[in-house]
Design an enzyme around this catalytic site. Sequence first.
Site, PDB file in Angstrom:
ATOM      1  N   CYS A  93       0.867  -1.173   0.000  1.00 19.48           N
ATOM      2  CA  CYS A  93       0.000   0.000   0.000  1.00 19.48           C
ATOM      3  C   CYS A  93       0.903   1.222   0.000  1.00 19.48           C
ATOM      4  O   CYS A  93       1.659   1.447   0.942  1.00 19.48           O
ATOM      5  CB  CYS A  93      -0.905   0.010   1.230  1.00 19.48           C
ATOM      6  SG  CYS A  93      -1.995   1.470   1.311  1.00 19.48           S
ATOM      7  N   GLU A 135      -3.568   1.380  -6.522  1.00 19.99           N
ATOM      8  CA  GLU A 135      -2.547   0.399  -6.872  1.00 19.99           C
ATOM      9  C   GLU A 135      -2.316   0.493  -8.372  1.00 19.99           C
ATOM     10  O   GLU A 135      -3.219   0.905  -9.124  1.00 19.99           O
ATOM     11  CB  GLU A 135      -2.970  -1.015  -6.456  1.00 19.99           C
ATOM     12  CG  GLU A 135      -1.855  -2.035  -6.514  1.00 19.99           C
ATOM     13  CD  GLU A 135      -0.622  -1.605  -5.729  1.00 19.99           C
ATOM     14  OE1 GLU A 135       0.325  -1.098  -6.382  1.00 19.99           O
ATOM     15  OE2 GLU A 135      -0.608  -1.760  -4.502  1.00 19.99           O
TER      16      GLU A 135
END
Length: 221
Positions: free
Chosen positions: A2, A104
């Site tokens: 992340c 992402e």
Amino acid sequence: MCGRYTLLAEEAEILREFGIGQPIKGYEPRYNIAPGQKVLSVIHDGQQKRAGYMKWGLVPRWADDPKIGYKMINARSETAHEKPSFKTLMSRKRCLVIADSFYEWKKTKSGKQPVRISPKGKSLFAFAGLWDRWEKEGEDLFTCTILTQEANDFMQPIHDRMPVILTEQSQDHWIEPVKWSPDEASGFIQQLSTQDLEGYEVSEYVSSAKNEGEECIKPIT
């Protein structure tokens, strides 16, 4: 992993959702939160839940140089209970990192395509985090890291890792002011089911941490 996320909610919604009794000093919505920046976190101090900002990138209290934080934005949930940097934090310094989506980058033939992702049907959620306080020569830092896990079915075509997203029921349990063994904390995370996720592709504008604003979350048409 992340490495970038958003938090666009109104302060009142955050206070209500997470049961916080005091205003959040310096709160501002963000479209492109990046490592090294301040992140909104929640801890339990033994009396009440408190929300405030920490720097994203863990600096363990024993570190000589705070620059180590840039290498410690994430911790693998499967092994954090075994690592010197995270082991004691799993026992007693657990936090929530508040978000409403994360980004992402999916590998494609033409390059990396950013995708904005969030749990289905949720406007706010919490990553499982760990935090620590570092002090040296008058400098005082509160920093944190976000736990990650293997990607679920939704995430696998995008990336092989994803952040640990706590369920509403598990949020208070994760930060309760009780000392767990590192193994107990690890076991708690490993037994959580992953959330159902949804997402859409966004512009490469978000790929620069210098960029901020609605363009970061605008869907590609």
